[in-house]
Design an enzyme around this catalytic site. Structure first.
Site, PDB file in Angstrom:
ATOM      1  N   ASN A 261      -0.869   5.214   5.186  1.00 37.94           N
ATOM      2  CA  ASN A 261      -1.479   4.405   6.240  1.00 37.94           C
ATOM      3  C   ASN A 261      -0.919   4.883   7.578  1.00 37.94           C
ATOM      4  O   ASN A 261       0.169   5.467   7.624  1.00 37.94           O
ATOM      5  CB  ASN A 261      -1.080   2.931   6.090  1.00 37.94           C
ATOM      6  CG  ASN A 261      -1.583   2.325   4.812  1.00 37.94           C
ATOM      7  OD1 ASN A 261      -1.004   2.546   3.762  1.00 37.94           O
ATOM      8  ND2 ASN A 261      -2.646   1.565   4.891  1.00 37.94           N
TER       9      ASN A 261
ATOM     10  N   HIS B  75      -5.940   4.808   7.091  1.00 40.97           N
ATOM     11  CA  HIS B  75      -5.043   5.825   6.542  1.00 40.97           C
ATOM     12  C   HIS B  75      -5.141   7.023   7.490  1.00 40.97           C
ATOM     13  O   HIS B  75      -6.197   7.273   8.083  1.00 40.97           O
ATOM     14  CB  HIS B  75      -5.444   6.174   5.108  1.00 40.97           C
ATOM     15  CG  HIS B  75      -5.102   5.061   4.137  1.00 40.97           C
ATOM     16  ND1 HIS B  75      -4.065   5.152   3.254  1.00 40.97           N
ATOM     17  CD2 HIS B  75      -5.651   3.846   3.952  1.00 40.97           C
ATOM     18  CE1 HIS B  75      -3.988   4.025   2.556  1.00 40.97           C
ATOM     19  NE2 HIS B  75      -4.949   3.219   2.952  1.00 40.97           N
TER      20      HIS B  75
ATOM     21  N   ASP C 132       0.837  -1.206   0.000  1.00 43.93           N
ATOM     22  CA  ASP C 132       0.000   0.000   0.000  1.00 43.93           C
ATOM     23  C   ASP C 132       0.870   1.253   0.000  1.00 43.93           C
ATOM     24  O   ASP C 132       0.517   2.266  -0.615  1.00 43.93           O
ATOM     25  CB  ASP C 132      -0.916   0.001   1.224  1.00 43.93           C
ATOM     26  CG  ASP C 132      -2.185   0.792   1.005  1.00 43.93           C
ATOM     27  OD1 ASP C 132      -2.324   1.415  -0.062  1.00 43.93           O
ATOM     28  OD2 ASP C 132      -3.051   0.809   1.902  1.00 43.93           O
TER      29      ASP C 132
ATOM     30  N   CYS D  39      -2.491   8.412   0.091  1.00 41.10           N
ATOM     31  CA  CYS D  39      -3.546   8.113  -0.880  1.00 41.10           C
ATOM     32  C   CYS D  39      -3.681   9.248  -1.896  1.00 41.10           C
ATOM     33  O   CYS D  39      -3.906  10.396  -1.517  1.00 41.10           O
ATOM     34  CB  CYS D  39      -4.865   7.923  -0.133  1.00 41.10           C
ATOM     35  SG  CYS D  39      -6.231   7.611  -1.224  1.00 41.10           S
TER      36      CYS D  39
END
Ligand code: HMG
Ligand code: MG
Length: 302
Positions: A258, A214, A14, A245
């Protein structure tokens, strides 16, 4: 004796999927090796997705190939698979390694139709249908399956998401046999109260539920405490807060990624729970993570 809390580090997947540009395979492998020594329970290493959609993770098979000599006592390694093709690639890795190097695969959908379409070019129902053979074949090969639900609180395109929408997707994933639900607050819109509400709405039954936060607005540690109160004992973090993100970023300022694994571990301990992480070993992984993304505009919080 404090109760144990399971920690998964998702930074190689991620975190790095959101980095501008592609990190070298060698640096990814080193990150996983350092995380493997940090005492986390699981490492989400990469994704077997279309390299046209996520070029940052196009070397998933090569990364796993170089992890073959991790000892069997290493943490569980997992990878995202959006469809049967992705699962086939994961199974090839295990066949070439001669063992279950990948112990878990993760299918992923969302509580928002628009996000599902933008992320996987499929409606939620189409995605779940795709997962049916993935879950069956993964179980047939002895792998566990995690089922992610994105946008549990809010969607970058649709705004607020009702807990009932999350419950419906959770029901569907449980029906097709996933072993674990992972509730994803994709854009970091969580607060202690809306996270508690969504945890109560999603039926985990005997299954584990993991919370994937997140930390866009700095609320993640408070949400961890609320989730522990609501019974959650498994969390995802990203060492050094890697990632950010794209949907939560604004021009010139990339959103935090995150929740940083170090921050997660502190929140867990401060709430009176324990985990297997060694702070000094985690810091070595965090240092490497910071180094490999340096100068790329990341915002690192650990
Ligand atoms: P599509 O374009 O609808 O699929 O994409 P397709 O079946 O038409 O195939 C298109 C091309 O992709 C073809 O290649 C396929 O062979 C190839 P071409 O003929 O054009 O050369 N392809 C694949 N290649 C490698 N591995 C595969 C694979 N499947 C097809 N498995 C698809 C559909 C799902 C493939 C695409 O949308 C995709 O790869 N999406 C990935 C999106 C993604 O990885 N998003 C990030 C992860 S989710 C997330 O971050 C949220 C989470 O962190 C939780 C949270 O925070 O909320 C988990
Ligand atoms: Mg995520």
């Amino acid at each position: 004796m404090p109760e144990y809390t399971r920690i998964t580090d998702v930074s190689p997947r991620d975190g790095l999927q959101n980095e501008p540009g592609v990190i070298s395979t060698a640096d990814k492998v080193r990150l996983v090796q350092l995380l493997a020594m940090s005492g986390v329970d699981e490492i989400e290493v990469s994704s077997f997705v279309s390299p046209k959609w996520v070029p940052q993770l196009g070397d998933a098979a090569a990364v796993f190939e170089q992890l073959r000599n991790l000892p069997p006592s290493a943490p569980m390694l997992s990878a995202l698979v959006p469809n049967e093709r992705g699962l086939a690639s994961a199974l090839e890795v295990n066949q070439a390694a001669g063992r279950a190097l990948i112990g878990k695969v993760s299918v992923f959908t969302a509580a928002s139709e628009t996000f599902s379409m933008r992320n996987t070019n499929a409606t939620i129902a189409q995605a779940i249908e795709r997962f049916v053979p993935v879950v069956r074949l993964a179980h047939g090969s002895g792998l566990l399956v995690r089922g992610y639900i994105s946008c549990i609180v809010a969607c970058p395109f649709e705004g607020a998401i009702a807990p009932d929408a999350v419950r419906r997707v959770a029901d569907n994933l449980l029906q097709i046999g996933v072993d674990e639900l992972d509730l994803g607050d994709t854009i970091g819109a969580g607060t202690p109260s809306n996270i508690t509400e969504v945890i109560r709405a999603a039926p985990a039954g005997r299954l584990a539920t993991t919370l994937h936060l997140h930390d866009t607005f700095g609320n993640a540690p408070a949400c961890i405490r609320a989730a522990l109160d609501a019974g959650i004992r498994s969390f995802d973090g990203s060492v050094a807060g890697l990632g950010g993100c794209p949907y939560a970023s604004t021009p010139g300022r990339r959103a935090p990624g995150n929740i940083a694994t170090g921050l997660l571990v502190r929140a867990v301990r401060e709430a009176g729970y324990c985990c297997g992480v060694s702070d000094s070993a985690l810091e070595q992984a965090a240092e490497h993570a910071r180094r490999i993304v340096e100068g790329r505009g990341g915002l690192l919080t650990e």
